[in-house]
Every structure is written in structure tokens, then in C-alpha cells.
Scaffold this motif. Structure first.
Motif, PDB file in Angstrom:
ATOM      1  N   LEU A 169      10.241 -10.992  -0.181  1.00  0.00           N
ATOM      2  CA  LEU A 169       8.933 -11.366  -0.355  1.00  0.00           C
ATOM      3  C   LEU A 169       7.893 -10.028  -0.844  1.00  0.00           C
ATOM      4  O   LEU A 169       8.399  -9.057  -0.725  1.00  0.00           O
ATOM      5  CB  LEU A 169       8.303 -11.845   0.932  1.00  0.00           C
ATOM      6  N   PRO A 170       7.216 -10.309  -1.839  1.00  0.00           N
ATOM      7  CA  PRO A 170       6.424  -9.347  -2.481  1.00  0.00           C
ATOM      8  C   PRO A 170       5.640  -8.630  -1.219  1.00  0.00           C
ATOM      9  O   PRO A 170       5.036  -9.387  -0.385  1.00  0.00           O
ATOM     10  CB  PRO A 170       5.561  -9.902  -3.432  1.00  0.00           C
ATOM     11  N   VAL A 171       5.277  -7.188  -1.452  1.00  0.00           N
ATOM     12  CA  VAL A 171       4.400  -6.319  -0.231  1.00  0.00           C
ATOM     13  C   VAL A 171       3.426  -5.934  -1.093  1.00  0.00           C
ATOM     14  O   VAL A 171       3.746  -5.164  -2.256  1.00  0.00           O
ATOM     15  CB  VAL A 171       5.457  -5.624   0.689  1.00  0.00           C
ATOM     16  N   ASP A 172       2.308  -6.061  -0.862  1.00  0.00           N
ATOM     17  CA  ASP A 172       1.106  -5.283  -1.328  1.00  0.00           C
ATOM     18  C   ASP A 172       1.065  -4.000  -0.621  1.00  0.00           C
ATOM     19  O   ASP A 172       0.522  -3.856   0.425  1.00  0.00           O
ATOM     20  CB  ASP A 172      -0.171  -6.038  -1.176  1.00  0.00           C
ATOM     21  N   LYS A 173       1.168  -3.024  -1.427  1.00  0.00           N
ATOM     22  CA  LYS A 173       1.164  -1.785  -0.690  1.00  0.00           C
ATOM     23  C   LYS A 173      -0.260  -1.330  -0.147  1.00  0.00           C
ATOM     24  O   LYS A 173      -0.323  -0.285   0.543  1.00  0.00           O
ATOM     25  CB  LYS A 173       1.845  -0.505  -1.589  1.00  0.00           C
ATOM     26  N   ASN A 174      -1.369  -1.702  -0.896  1.00  0.00           N
ATOM     27  CA  ASN A 174      -2.640  -1.318  -0.736  1.00  0.00           C
ATOM     28  C   ASN A 174      -3.073  -2.092   0.879  1.00  0.00           C
ATOM     29  O   ASN A 174      -3.939  -1.601   1.140  1.00  0.00           O
ATOM     30  CB  ASN A 174      -3.477  -1.688  -1.660  1.00  0.00           C
ATOM     31  N   SER A 175      -2.318  -2.947   1.418  1.00  0.00           N
ATOM     32  CA  SER A 175      -2.524  -3.623   2.546  1.00  0.00           C
ATOM     33  C   SER A 175      -1.894  -2.660   3.802  1.00  0.00           C
ATOM     34  O   SER A 175      -2.349  -3.002   4.830  1.00  0.00           O
ATOM     35  CB  SER A 175      -2.125  -5.076   2.627  1.00  0.00           C
TER      36      SER A 175
ATOM     37  N   PHE B  43      19.218   3.683   7.011  1.00  0.00           N
ATOM     38  CA  PHE B  43      17.799   4.274   6.794  1.00  0.00           C
ATOM     39  C   PHE B  43      16.964   2.995   6.622  1.00  0.00           C
ATOM     40  O   PHE B  43      17.340   2.052   6.121  1.00  0.00           O
ATOM     41  CB  PHE B  43      17.508   5.134   5.728  1.00  0.00           C
ATOM     42  N   CYS B  44      15.730   2.992   7.251  1.00  0.00           N
ATOM     43  CA  CYS B  44      14.752   1.954   6.912  1.00  0.00           C
ATOM     44  C   CYS B  44      13.406   2.533   6.984  1.00  0.00           C
ATOM     45  O   CYS B  44      13.039   3.455   7.609  1.00  0.00           O
ATOM     46  CB  CYS B  44      14.894   0.875   8.151  1.00  0.00           C
ATOM     47  N   ALA B  45      12.541   1.767   6.121  1.00  0.00           N
ATOM     48  CA  ALA B  45      11.145   2.140   6.082  1.00  0.00           C
ATOM     49  C   ALA B  45      10.416   0.758   6.406  1.00  0.00           C
ATOM     50  O   ALA B  45      10.633  -0.282   5.594  1.00  0.00           O
ATOM     51  CB  ALA B  45      10.794   2.635   4.580  1.00  0.00           C
ATOM     52  N   VAL B  46       9.371   0.607   7.169  1.00  0.00           N
ATOM     53  CA  VAL B  46       8.473  -0.159   7.543  1.00  0.00           C
ATOM     54  C   VAL B  46       7.133   0.161   7.283  1.00  0.00           C
ATOM     55  O   VAL B  46       6.443   1.301   7.724  1.00  0.00           O
ATOM     56  CB  VAL B  46       8.890  -0.807   9.024  1.00  0.00           C
ATOM     57  N   GLY B  47       6.196  -0.881   6.795  1.00  0.00           N
ATOM     58  CA  GLY B  47       4.786  -0.624   6.616  1.00  0.00           C
ATOM     59  C   GLY B  47       4.507  -1.647   7.707  1.00  0.00           C
ATOM     60  O   GLY B  47       4.633  -2.890   7.693  1.00  0.00           O
ATOM     61  N   ILE B  48       2.793  -1.241   8.212  1.00  0.00           N
ATOM     62  CA  ILE B  48       2.265  -1.956   9.069  1.00  0.00           C
ATOM     63  C   ILE B  48       0.972  -2.304   8.443  1.00  0.00           C
ATOM     64  O   ILE B  48       0.450  -1.321   7.886  1.00  0.00           O
ATOM     65  CB  ILE B  48       2.129  -1.248  10.383  1.00  0.00           C
ATOM     66  N   SER B  49       0.673  -3.374   8.300  1.00  0.00           N
ATOM     67  CA  SER B  49      -0.890  -3.622   7.550  1.00  0.00           C
ATOM     68  C   SER B  49      -1.897  -3.542   8.619  1.00  0.00           C
ATOM     69  O   SER B  49      -1.864  -3.586   9.701  1.00  0.00           O
ATOM     70  CB  SER B  49      -0.837  -5.383   7.057  1.00  0.00           C
ATOM     71  N   GLY B  50      -3.001  -3.564   7.952  1.00  0.00           N
ATOM     72  CA  GLY B  50      -4.280  -3.173   8.506  1.00  0.00           C
ATOM     73  C   GLY B  50      -4.595  -2.982   9.985  1.00  0.00           C
ATOM     74  O   GLY B  50      -4.173  -2.013  10.636  1.00  0.00           O
ATOM     75  N   SER B  51      -4.722  -4.132  10.629  1.00  0.00           N
ATOM     76  CA  SER B  51      -4.982  -4.350  11.968  1.00  0.00           C
ATOM     77  C   SER B  51      -3.616  -4.859  12.570  1.00  0.00           C
ATOM     78  O   SER B  51      -3.767  -5.683  13.477  1.00  0.00           O
ATOM     79  CB  SER B  51      -6.059  -5.042  12.437  1.00  0.00           C
ATOM     80  N   TYR B  52      -2.393  -4.479  12.250  1.00  0.00           N
ATOM     81  CA  TYR B  52      -1.188  -5.007  12.697  1.00  0.00           C
ATOM     82  C   TYR B  52      -0.959  -6.401  12.607  1.00  0.00           C
ATOM     83  O   TYR B  52      -0.295  -6.996  13.486  1.00  0.00           O
ATOM     84  CB  TYR B  52      -1.112  -4.417  14.338  1.00  0.00           C
ATOM     85  N   GLU B  53      -1.372  -7.136  11.558  1.00  0.00           N
ATOM     86  CA  GLU B  53      -1.312  -8.396  11.212  1.00  0.00           C
ATOM     87  C   GLU B  53       0.130  -8.548  10.873  1.00  0.00           C
ATOM     88  O   GLU B  53       0.644  -9.601  11.380  1.00  0.00           O
ATOM     89  CB  GLU B  53      -2.226  -8.871  10.138  1.00  0.00           C
TER      90      GLU B  53
END
Length: 405
Positions: free
Chosen positions: A226-232, A251-261
Motif C-alpha cells: 500500500l502507498p504511504v504518504d510520508k507527510n502524514s 531490520f524494520c522501520a515503522v512510521g506512526i501517523s499524526g494522532s496514532y491513527e
């Protein structure tokens, strides 16, 4: 809030030696105990200790003492003592014991217990329960306790089936009429298709069998790629799990959006075999530089704490190459708690994997429960990629409460 008919039935029944409620989460099985406990304490007129036991003293305070204090007030339900091993309830000094470790059984040694209350019994060490059995030695000794069901081979299930003097109630999620229907619907959806639906919704003692992440395995394209918007993204963390002879280093990299959505897995890498510390440090630094150039600077990296020498090697190479990533030990919370968090994120549609996460996607698809044991354990014998799962979980476990909310 008044007691419902099932809770009243428990409150009014003539107590047996063992009085137990098992069943679903949020089913109302604990609420009546806020009134049963004072009733039992007032009935203790022939001496003997009063004991409250939970997984830890902190969970016992959160699940039992704090709600009781809101109902009865601070004069009747005190705060735990400075040592944390006792509390004053309805005029009586009561012992508090955490039962997660077998060593805690010594806290009951030599005691004569008139009344004992047990919270989250299936999380206890069996040794603590066996010691309690020998300490309920008075003619009128009584035990009240609650738990969520576990594996049908669990030691407490065997006790419930033993023919002892037990009064047993079983609850489903639908026994609690005070819950909002929308909440019940969402909770059922979150656990659908997993062993936790049987346990936490239907209140059954069910074995964990087959695929761990059934929803992902059956509907892989709903999660990956799925595409991920890095700005979010407002936070990026890295996870590292060091492999052994039968596995690999992940190794793993995880991004969390704004208010943990939602949580977005940005990158995952699996290195087969057992590379030396120098090569491993090089590979990790390359991974960090790739993540930084594509997604942004991670807040930190969480590593398997059992490999302190390798962690020092990573830190040294990061410093040498001037890569601004702090390295900390992973929290390494309960694996099954981490699994439940991941399953709920999947069920809510709040987990997505980017195009560069093939190794983790395969790991989710292939993970199975260990059929050789009578408790819940993810199979870790080299036939599936547990390392990628661990690395991913290290990234999100510290934010579990925020993500659950």
C-alpha cells in the motif's frame, strides 16, 4: 450502576470454598466484586488473613482497588502502603500480592487465609495458586476470583474441571448490557477469525491453532503493498532483532501517523545467516541512511536487548558515520500482547505495509501457533521468519496504549 441478574446471582449465592467467574473481556464479571469483596471482609470474624492477589500489585490496584475507591470512598478503601504489600479495606488490613512470578509464593508461606480475592488468575504463576490452596486452611475460608479463558490445557482450567468445591459462572461479551452496541460490534470485528474471539468474546477456553495472522494471510493485498504518504507521519522508529544459527537478523522501520491513527511499515530487511559484528553494523547503517533519505530521521532504534555486544557495535558504527539515530534496548513486552496489538491494528484497517516490506509480509503470512505445547506460543523453530515479526513489534510495543486508544 445496578447489578444485572447474572451479577446478582453471584452476589447472593451461598459461597463455596472456590467462587470463580471466567469469560469475555468487558463482560461485567468483575463489577459485582466491588460489592462482594466488602461483604466477604465483613463476614471474616474468626481471624485469619485477608489477601488480594493479581498479576502484579499495579494491575490489582488498577482493576480492583481504584474502582472500589470511587464507589466506597477513600475512608473505606485506602491507598496501598508505602511498601506496596498491604492496603486497608473496610477496617481490615489486607495483604496485596503480585502473582506473576513463582517466587511470590513465598509471600503466602506460613499464612492462614480466611479470605482471598484473585484477579486475572490465568496470568498467575501456578506455584502461587498451589501455595494459596494450602493456605485457605480455615473451616470457613473463601476465595473469589476472575479471569479470561486461556488455552484448554492451562493449569487453572484443569483445576476448574477437578471436582473441587467450586461455584463457577461463565460470561460472554453480550452479558454486559451496559456496553454500547457499537463498541461490542467493533470489538467482535477486531477479534474475528482469531482464537481471541472465542476467548474474549464468547468466553471459551480455546486452543491457539494454525495461522497466527489469519486475516493477513487470507487478504494479503488489503495490507501489502500500500502507498504511504510520508507527510502524514509524525514519528519513525526502527526495530532490530539479531538472528541465530537457524534464523536471520531483521531490520524494520515503522512510521506512526499524526494522532496514532495508523502504523505504516516503511521498510523491512532480513539478512540470512549469522554475519559478524562488522558486517552487521555496516548493513544496519546502510539501512538507516536509506530510511533517512526516503522517509526522514527516525526517533530511535530498538534492539533485541539480549545481544549487548552487537548493540555496542551498532552504536559505534553509527557514531563513526555520524548517523543521528539513538539506539536503545527493546522493551520486549509479552509476545502474545504484541500479537494481540498487531491483530487489532489489522482488524481495524490501521496497519499498512509499503512496497519495500516483502520480508515482513511473508513473515505475517507464514507465522503459525506451536501445536506441541499446551499454552499459547508462536512457533519459532526456523521454519518461519520470527525475526522480522520481532523487529516490527519492537517498533510499536512502546506505543501500544496510544495505538489501542
Amino acid at each position: 450502576m445496578p447489578l444485572n441478574p447474572k451479577q446478582l446471582e453471584y452476589f447472593n449465592h451461598a459461597p463455596r470454598r472456590w467462587n470463580v467467574k471466567t469469560g469475555a473481556v468487558r463482560s461485567g464479571k468483575t463489577y459485582s466484586d466491588f460489592f462482594v469483596i466488602p461483604k466477604r471482609i465483613r463476614a471474616c470474624s474468626s481471624g485469619g488473613q485477608i489477601v488480594l492477589i493479581g498479576n502484579t500489585t499495579a494491575t490489582l490496584a488498577r482493576n480492583i482497588l481504584d474502582p472500589m475507591r470511587e464507589i466506597w470512598g477513600a475512608e473505606l478503601v485506602g491507598e496501598p502502603s508505602s511498601s506496596g504489600d498491604s492496603v486497608r479495606l473496610f477496617g481490615r488490613r489486607c495483604a496485596i500480592i503480585g502473582a506473576a512470578s513463582a517466587s511470590r509464593a513465598a509471600k503466602l508461606q506460613g499464612a492462614s487465609v480466611a479470605y482471598a480475592y484473585g484477579d486475572e488468575i490465568t496470568t498467575w504463576s501456578e506455584e502461587v495458586f498451589r501455595m494459596l490452596q494450602s493456605r485457605l486452611d480455615r473451616p470457613d475460608s473463601v476465595f473469589d476470583g476472575t479471569c479470561n479463558p486461556s488455552h484448554p490445557g492451562h493449569w487453572f482450567k484443569k483445576f476448574l474441571d477437578s471436582g473441587a468445591d467450586i461455584y463457577l459462572q461463565t460470561y460472554t461479551i453480550d452479558d454486559n448490557g451496559s456496553l454500547a452496541p457499537s463498541f461490542v460490534r467493533e470489538l467482535k470485528k477486531e477479534y474475528a477469525g482469531t482464537v481471541f474471539y472465542d476467548r474474549y468474546i464468547l468466553g471459551k477456553w480455546s486452543a491457539a491453532e494454525g495461522c497466527v495472522y489469519k486475516q493477513f494471510a487470507a487478504h494479503r493485498d488489503e495490507f501489502y503493498p500500500l502507498p504511504v504518504d510520508k507527510n502524514s507521519l509524525t514519528k519513525i522508529t526502527l526495530g532490530v532483532d539479531f538472528g541465530g544459527t537457524k534464523s536471520g537478523t531483521a531490520f524494520c522501520a515503522v512510521g506512526i501517523s499524526g494522532s496514532y491513527e495508523y502504523a505504516a511499515v516503511l521498510e523491512s530487511v532480513l539478512i540470512r545467516g549469522t554475519p559478524d559484528a562488522y558486517r552487521l553494523s555496516e548493513e544496519f547503517c546502510n539501512f538507516c541512511e536509506h530510511v533517512i533519505s526516503k522517509w526522514g530521521v527516525p526517533s530511535c532504534a530498538y534492539c533485541d536487548s539480549s545481544e549487548s555486544v552487537l548493540i555496542r557495535s551498532l552504536r559505534g558504527e553509527l557514531l563513526r558515520r555520524r548517523i543521528p539515530v539513538a539506539v536503545h534496548n527493546a522493551q520486549k513486552s509479552s509476545i502474545n500482547d504484541r500479537i494481540r496489538l498487531t491483530l487489532r491494528l489489522m482488524a481495524q484497517g490501521r496497519l499498512r505495509l509499503s512496497f519495500d516490506c516483502a520480508s515482513l509480509a511473508d513473515a505475517f503470512s507464514e507465522a503459525v501457533w506451536d501445536p506441541s505445547v499446551t499454552f499459547d506460543r508462536r512457533l519459532d523453530n526456523g521454519t518461519s521468519d520470527i525475526d522480522s515479526l520481532d523487529a516490527f513489534e519492537y517498533c510499536i510495543e512502546r506505543d501500544a496504549l496510544r495505538l489501542m486508544r
